[in-house]
Design an enzyme around this catalytic site. Structure first.
Site, PDB file in Angstrom:
ATOM      1  N   HIS A 229      -0.822  47.142  49.053  1.00  0.00           N
ATOM      2  CA  HIS A 229       0.235  48.106  49.356  1.00  0.00           C
ATOM      3  C   HIS A 229       1.366  47.499  50.172  1.00  0.00           C
ATOM      4  CE1 HIS A 229      -1.980  49.059  53.252  1.00  0.00           C
ATOM      5  NE2 HIS A 229      -0.733  49.084  53.681  1.00  0.00           N
TER       6      HIS A 229
ATOM      7  N   ASP B 148      -7.186  47.202  47.317  1.00  0.00           N
ATOM      8  CA  ASP B 148      -5.985  47.041  48.137  1.00  0.00           C
ATOM      9  C   ASP B 148      -5.856  45.628  48.689  1.00  0.00           C
ATOM     10  OD1 ASP B 148      -3.580  47.815  49.206  1.00  0.00           O
ATOM     11  OD2 ASP B 148      -4.450  48.710  51.014  1.00  0.00           O
TER      12      ASP B 148
ATOM     13  N   GLY C 210       1.867  48.128  59.896  1.00  0.00           N
ATOM     14  CA  GLY C 210       2.317  46.757  60.080  1.00  0.00           C
ATOM     15  C   GLY C 210       1.164  45.802  60.268  1.00  0.00           C
ATOM     16  N   ASN C 211      -0.025  46.337  60.656  1.00  0.00           N
ATOM     17  CA  ASN C 211      -1.238  45.526  60.701  1.00  0.00           C
ATOM     18  C   ASN C 211      -1.822  45.311  59.301  1.00  0.00           C
ATOM     19  OD1 ASN C 211      -1.846  46.744  63.838  1.00  0.00           O
ATOM     20  ND2 ASN C 211      -2.403  44.611  63.399  1.00  0.00           N
ATOM     21  N   SER C 212      -1.292  46.038  58.321  1.00  0.00           N
ATOM     22  CA  SER C 212      -1.805  45.939  56.957  1.00  0.00           C
ATOM     23  C   SER C 212      -1.929  44.499  56.502  1.00  0.00           C
ATOM     24  CB  SER C 212      -0.872  46.659  55.984  1.00  0.00           C
ATOM     25  OG  SER C 212      -0.974  48.038  56.107  1.00  0.00           O
TER      26      SER C 212
ATOM     27  N   GLY D 281     -19.582  52.654  31.198  1.00  0.00           N
ATOM     28  CA  GLY D 281     -19.259  53.824  30.386  1.00  0.00           C
ATOM     29  C   GLY D 281     -20.196  54.994  30.596  1.00  0.00           C
TER      30      GLY D 281
ATOM     31  N   GLN E 246     -20.954  58.609  33.256  1.00  0.00           N
ATOM     32  CA  GLN E 246     -20.663  59.468  34.392  1.00  0.00           C
ATOM     33  C   GLN E 246     -21.952  59.592  35.198  1.00  0.00           C
ATOM     34  OE1 GLN E 246     -18.902  63.210  33.201  1.00  0.00           O
ATOM     35  NE2 GLN E 246     -17.506  62.207  31.767  1.00  0.00           N
ATOM     36  N   ILE E 247     -21.870  59.370  36.493  1.00  0.00           N
ATOM     37  CA  ILE E 247     -23.084  59.306  37.309  1.00  0.00           C
ATOM     38  C   ILE E 247     -22.996  60.247  38.498  1.00  0.00           C
ATOM     39  CG2 ILE E 247     -23.767  56.966  36.662  1.00  0.00           C
ATOM     40  CD1 ILE E 247     -22.308  55.916  39.106  1.00  0.00           C
TER      41      ILE E 247
END
Length: 371
Positions: A115, A145, A217-219, A275, A277-278
């Protein structure tokens, strides 16, 4: 409110050991472990490898006040009486943002957050000695991220070593260095508040939580242990008002290293796809099966033409292991499947109709499903 560590005024929103590197690895000795007198020696050793990142993005057309007026607003009448009041074409300005990062190779590879560099046209890296470089975005992974960028310097750069995030425990010391609010070289300390934290921000949640103050800003900045090793990448905070309240989250270093290695290879991430759904096993099912606690992932639905369907997995199966990894909950299965290289055949152990069954599964490619 979960908040990525970025400036709200912007919309801009990591590696296996680097073989053959001549890196000047910053590897503190036991003598550099945090002394009773403070963190000074440790910070002095680590800071040269922590960088500050500024980004600019495409300019967006700003909305004028006139554009925002409700239908029927008597603009002409007001301007007739009082003169021009509304600017029709406000000046468009490039979007700007900032973040942090840390150098992982002497030739300039740097880890930060997705980001931080998302949508950036230019990325500028500033070292602790104020030297600036233009950076290239090598690759990004929005699901964790994490981003990998690179600068070209005239000499080998200092780096920091990776730590083992699987060994991190709640109560361990933690140290963050970064660029909060543009105040480069800021150091904060605290402890690890929790590990394996799922904050429901995505399918790969496994955060280290810390009370070391981290802010916008620490990102992308590093979270260190007391030995000066990177145990996480600071990514997100919980903050009702936008500032630090002592609840910050870091992507664990073991996951980051895998992501970075993949990005450095070709700039993309290869993840397995099953593939299905759990859902988690319920207390009732666990009791019926004789388990002390619920474990495994229950298949609620198998997608047509999926690797799961081709392998013979069925609705109602409970996956207990996948690729030799124990599955305690749905998050374990998500990560276990993702870790398998697409096209690889592995095994799943499932509970089906009162017995354990081992099934061979050829894992698909998640990227092709998202395309």
């Amino acid at each position: 409110m979960m908040t990525p560590l970025r400036r709200t005024a912007t919309a801009l929103t990591v590696a296996a050991a680097l073989a053959g590197s001549t890196a000047m690895t910053i590897a503190p000795t036991t003598a550099l472990a945090v002394p009773a007198g403070g963190y000074g020696d440790l910070v002095e050793t680590l800071s040269p490898a922590v960088v500050f990142i500024e980004v600019t993005g495409k300019a967006q057309d700003a909305q004028s006040l006139a554009d925002a007026l409700p239908p029927g607003f008597p603009r002409e009448e007001l301007e007739r009486r009082f003169g021009p009041m509304f600017q029709d074409q406000p000046e468009s300005r490039p979007m700007q943002g900032l973040g942090s990062g840390f150098i992982i190779s002497a030739d300039g590879y740097i880890v930060t957050n997705n980001h931080v560099v998302d949508g950036a046209e230019t990325v500028t890296v500033k070292l602790a000695d104020e030297t600036e470089y233009d950076a290239e975005v090598i690759g990004v992974d929005p699901l964790t991220d994490i981003a990998l960028i690179k600068i070209d310097a005239d000499a080998d750069l200092p780096i920091v070593p990776w730590g083992d995030s699987t060994a991190v425990r709640a109560g361990d010391e933690a140290l963050a260095i970064g660029n909060p609010f543009g105040l480069g070289g800021t150091v904060t300390s605290g402890i690890v508040s929790a590990v394996s934290r799922d904050i429901r921000s995505g399918p790969y949640d496994d955060f280290i939580q810390t009370d070391a103050a981290i802010n916008r800003g620490n990102s992308g900045g590093p979270l260190f242990n007391a030995d000066g090793e990177v145990i996480g990448v600071n990514t997100m905070i919980f903050s009702p008002g936008g500032g630090s309240v002592g609840i910050g989250f870091a992507v664990p270093s073991d996951l980051v290293q895998d992501i970075v290695a993949d990005l450095r290879d070709d700039g993309t991430i290869a993840r397995g796809w099953l593939g299905v759904q759990i859902a988690p096993m319920s207390e009732e099912i666990a009791t019926v099966l004789g388990y002390d606690d619920p474990k495994g992932a229950v298949i609620e639905k198998v997608s047509d033409d999926s690797p799961a369907a081709e392998a013979g997995l069925a609705d109602g199966d409970i996956i207990l292991t996948f690729a030799d990894k124990e599955i305690a909950d749905v998050g374990d299965l998500t990560r276990a499947v993702a870790d398998v290289t697409p096209g690889t055949t592995t095994t799943a152990t499932v509970w089906r109709k009162g017995e354990e069954v081992t099934i061979d599964v050829t894992v698909g490619d998640l990227a092709k499903q998202a395309a």
